[in-house]
Design an enzyme around this catalytic site. Structure first.
Site, PDB file in Angstrom:
ATOM      1  N   ASP A  74       0.853  -1.192   0.000  1.00 46.93           N
ATOM      2  CA  ASP A  74       0.000   0.000   0.000  1.00 46.93           C
ATOM      3  C   ASP A  74       0.895   1.251   0.000  1.00 46.93           C
ATOM      4  O   ASP A  74       1.842   1.344   0.793  1.00 46.93           O
ATOM      5  CB  ASP A  74      -0.858  -0.041   1.276  1.00 46.93           C
ATOM      6  CG  ASP A  74      -1.921   1.039   1.300  1.00 46.93           C
ATOM      7  OD1 ASP A  74      -2.376   1.461   0.218  1.00 46.93           O
ATOM      8  OD2 ASP A  74      -2.315   1.443   2.419  1.00 46.93           O
ATOM      9  N   ASP A  96       2.988   5.001  -5.394  1.00 48.32           N
ATOM     10  CA  ASP A  96       2.231   6.234  -5.169  1.00 48.32           C
ATOM     11  C   ASP A  96       3.059   7.449  -5.578  1.00 48.32           C
ATOM     12  O   ASP A  96       3.819   8.004  -4.784  1.00 48.32           O
ATOM     13  CB  ASP A  96       1.824   6.323  -3.696  1.00 48.32           C
ATOM     14  CG  ASP A  96       0.919   7.520  -3.444  1.00 48.32           C
ATOM     15  OD1 ASP A  96       0.728   8.333  -4.379  1.00 48.32           O
ATOM     16  OD2 ASP A  96       0.406   7.650  -2.317  1.00 48.32           O
ATOM     17  N   GLU A 131      -1.571   6.087  -8.924  1.00 52.08           N
ATOM     18  CA  GLU A 131      -2.535   7.069  -8.386  1.00 52.08           C
ATOM     19  C   GLU A 131      -2.393   8.419  -9.076  1.00 52.08           C
ATOM     20  O   GLU A 131      -1.292   8.915  -9.313  1.00 52.08           O
ATOM     21  CB  GLU A 131      -2.345   7.239  -6.864  1.00 52.08           C
ATOM     22  CG  GLU A 131      -3.320   8.274  -6.279  1.00 52.08           C
ATOM     23  CD  GLU A 131      -3.426   8.253  -4.749  1.00 52.08           C
ATOM     24  OE1 GLU A 131      -2.974   7.284  -4.130  1.00 52.08           O
ATOM     25  OE2 GLU A 131      -3.974   9.221  -4.197  1.00 52.08           O
ATOM     26  N   HIS A 177      -7.700  10.046   4.026  1.00 52.80           N
ATOM     27  CA  HIS A 177      -7.166   9.067   4.980  1.00 52.80           C
ATOM     28  C   HIS A 177      -7.467   9.471   6.427  1.00 52.80           C
ATOM     29  O   HIS A 177      -7.556  10.654   6.732  1.00 52.80           O
ATOM     30  CB  HIS A 177      -5.647   8.936   4.798  1.00 52.80           C
ATOM     31  CG  HIS A 177      -5.274   8.246   3.518  1.00 52.80           C
ATOM     32  ND1 HIS A 177      -4.711   8.896   2.456  1.00 52.80           N
ATOM     33  CD2 HIS A 177      -5.412   6.953   3.134  1.00 52.80           C
ATOM     34  CE1 HIS A 177      -4.493   8.044   1.477  1.00 52.80           C
ATOM     35  NE2 HIS A 177      -4.921   6.853   1.849  1.00 52.80           N
ATOM     36  N   SER A 213     -12.754   4.344   4.765  1.00 52.03           N
ATOM     37  CA  SER A 213     -13.388   3.871   6.007  1.00 52.03           C
ATOM     38  C   SER A 213     -14.648   4.677   6.254  1.00 52.03           C
ATOM     39  O   SER A 213     -14.706   5.877   5.948  1.00 52.03           O
ATOM     40  CB  SER A 213     -12.430   4.042   7.193  1.00 52.03           C
ATOM     41  OG  SER A 213     -11.515   2.958   7.236  1.00 52.03           O
TER      42      SER A 213
HETATM   43  P1  13P Z   1      -8.852   4.885   5.753  1.00 54.52           P
HETATM   44  O1  13P Z   1      -7.994   5.751   6.593  1.00 54.52           O
HETATM   45  O2  13P Z   1     -10.106   5.571   5.349  1.00 54.52           O
HETATM   46  O3  13P Z   1      -9.134   3.556   6.356  1.00 54.52           O
HETATM   47  O4  13P Z   1      -8.050   4.617   4.372  1.00 54.52           O
HETATM   48  C1  13P Z   1      -7.124   3.576   4.272  1.00 54.52           C
HETATM   49  C2  13P Z   1      -6.320   3.647   3.022  1.00 54.52           C
HETATM   50  O5  13P Z   1      -6.609   4.326   2.071  1.00 54.52           O
HETATM   51  C3  13P Z   1      -5.127   2.800   2.987  1.00 54.52           C
HETATM   52  O6  13P Z   1      -4.381   3.009   1.821  1.00 54.52           O
HETATM   53  O1  G3H Z   2      -3.192   5.012   3.805  1.00 53.41           O
HETATM   54  C1  G3H Z   2      -2.515   4.586   4.730  1.00 53.41           C
HETATM   55  C2  G3H Z   2      -2.940   3.457   5.577  1.00 53.41           C
HETATM   56  O2  G3H Z   2      -4.005   3.831   6.428  1.00 53.41           O
HETATM   57  C3  G3H Z   2      -1.779   2.912   6.275  1.00 53.41           C
HETATM   58  O3  G3H Z   2      -1.435   3.687   7.377  1.00 53.41           O
HETATM   59  O4  G3H Z   2       0.937   4.240   6.972  1.00 53.41           O
HETATM   60  O5  G3H Z   2      -0.044   4.356   9.290  1.00 53.41           O
HETATM   61  O6  G3H Z   2       0.349   2.142   8.162  1.00 53.41           O
HETATM   62  P1  G3H Z   2       0.038   3.617   7.994  1.00 53.41           P
HETATM   63 ZN    ZN Z   3      -4.458   4.977   1.045  1.00 53.33          ZN
END
Ligand code: 13P
Ligand code: G3H
Ligand code: ZN
Length: 308
Positions: A74, A96, A131, A177, A213
Site C-alpha cells: 500500500d 504512489d 494514483e 485518509h 473507512s
Molecule cells: P482509511 O484511513 O479511510 O481507512 O483509508 C485507508 C487507506 O486508504 C489505505 O491506503
Molecule cells: O493510507 C494509509 C494506511 O491507512 C496505512 O497507514 O501508513 O499508518 O500504516 P500507515
Molecule cells: Zn491509502
C-alpha cells in the site's frame, strides 16, 4: 478485478500490521467466501518487519485454501520499496507518485510496471496500482491538509494508464485518509461525477478508492465511552461506498475502521477488567471485533461475499 467490474462489487483491501488483524480479516472472508486483498504499508513493514508480515499472510493462505488472497504493498513510496516487495513475495504493489508532477509520476510508475510485469524475469505477473490526484489526511509520513487535496483530473487518466501500463488506478473524489474525513455539520459528499467521467474514458478499467473507512460511529462511541478522546471522527457513509462499488471501483481500502474496532474493544476490555494483564485475553475480543467489522463491510460496502 474483471469479475468485480462486471458484477458490480469491489474487493476489500484491508491494512494488516499484526497477527490478530490478519486472522480477523481472513476468518471473516473464509466464512463469507470472499476474495480479499491484505495490504501492507511502509509503516507496517517498519513496525512488523517484511518477513513476519509475509509469513503471516502465507499462514492465512494455508488456513484459507478456498479464497483468493492478494498480498499488496500500500502506498509504495519509491521504486526500491516496490522492488523489495516484488522480490520478497508480494503479489501486487502500489506505486504512489500522486504527489509528483504528472511527467514524474508517469516515469516512476512506468519503471515499477516494467519491473513488475516482467514475467520472463520473475516467473509471475505482479499487478501494479498507480494514483492520480491527492487525498487529504495522513498516510505514513505524508500529511496533506484538508483544502490542499486535489481531485483527479479525468482528462489525464487515459494518457497516464496508456503510458504507464498500470493494472488499476487510485483516484481522488473526496475520500481522505484517517478518522476525520468531514467536519461536524458538513454534509459528506463524493464526486461521483468525476468517477463517472473517469470510467467513461477508461471503460472496464478497475478504479481504486483510498481513504474509504466509514468510521463506524459505534466504534467511535466505544472508544469515547472507555476513556478515549476522538471527538468528531466522521467517515464516508456506507451507502456511498456501496454505490462506488457498483460503478468502476473494484478495490476499496479500509484501515481506520480496523483500528477503531480494535482500539474500542481493547479500551472496553480494560475498563471492564482492570486487573487483567494477559494480552491473549484482551486481543481475543479485539480480533473478534475485526472479524465482525469485516463481515459487515463485505455485505454493506463491498458486495463481494460469496464471490470467491
Ligand atoms: P482509511 O484511513 O479511510 O481507512 O483509508 C485507508 C487507506 O486508504 C489505505 O491506503
Ligand atoms: O493510507 C494509509 C494506511 O491507512 C496505512 O497507514 O501508513 O499508518 O500504516 P500507515
Ligand atoms: Zn491509502
Amino acid at each position: 478485478f474483471e469479475m468485480a467490474y462486471k458484477n458490480g462489487y469491489a474487493i476489500g483491501a484491508f491494512n494488516v500490521n499484526n497477527m490478530e488483524i490478519v486472522q480477523g480479516i481472513t476468518e471473516a472472508c473464509k466464512e463469507e467466501n470472499a476474495p480479499v486483498i491484505l495490504q501492507v504499508s511502509k509503516g507496517a513493514r517498519a513496525y512488523a518487519n517484511h518477513t513476519y508480515l509475509v509469513k503471516l499472510v502465507e499462514a492465512a493462505v494455508k488456513e484459507c485454501p478456498d479464497i483468493p488472497i492478494v498480498l499488496h504493498l500500500d502506498h509504495g513510496p519509491d521504486f526500491e520499496t516496490c522492488k523489495a516487495c516484488i522480490d520478497g513475495g508480494f503479489t501486487s504493489v502500489m506505486i504512489d507518485g500522486s504527489h509528483l508532477p504528472f511527467e514524474e509520476n508517469v516515469a516512476l510508475t512506468k519503471k515499477v510496471v516494467d519491473y513488475a510485469h516482467d514475467v520472463a524475469a520473475r516467473g509471475r505477473y505482479i499487478t501494479v496500482e498507480g494514483e492520480l490526484g491527492t487525498l487529504a489526511g495522513i498516510e505514513d509520513d505524508v500529511k496533506v491538509e484538508h483544502g490542499a487535496e486535489s481531485y483527479t483530473k479525468p482528462e489525464e487518466v487515459i494518457e497516464f494508464v496508456e503510458r504507464t501500463g498500470v493494472d488499476s488506478l487510485a483516484i481522488a473524489i473526496g475520500t481522505s485518509h484517517g478518522a476525520y474525513k468531514f467536519k461536524p455539520g458538513q454534509k459528506p459528499q463524493l464526486r461521483f461525477d468525476i468517477l463517472e467521467e473517469v470510467s467513461k474514458r477508461l471503460p472496464g478499467f478497475p478504479i481504486v478508492l483510498h481513504g474509504a473507512s466509514s468510521v463506524i460511529p459505534e466504534y467511535v462511541e466505544m472508544i469515547n465511552a472507555n476513556g478515549g478522546k476522538m471527538p468528531d471522527a466522521i467517515g464516508i457513509p456506507e451507502d456511498m461506498l456501496r454505490q462506488a462499488a457498483k460503478m468502476a471501483v473494484c478495490k476499496i481500502n479500509i484501515d481506520s475502521d480496523l483500528r477503531l474496532a480494535m482500539t474500542g474493544s481493547i479500551r472496553q476490555y480494560f475498563m471492564e477488567h482492570p486487573d487483567h494483564f494477559d494480552p491473549r485475553q484482551y486481543l481475543k475480543p479485539a480480533r473478534a471485533n475485526i472479524k465482525d467489522l469485516v463481515k459487515r463491510k463485505l455485505v454493506n460496502v463491498l458486495g463481494c461475499n460469496g464471490k470467491a
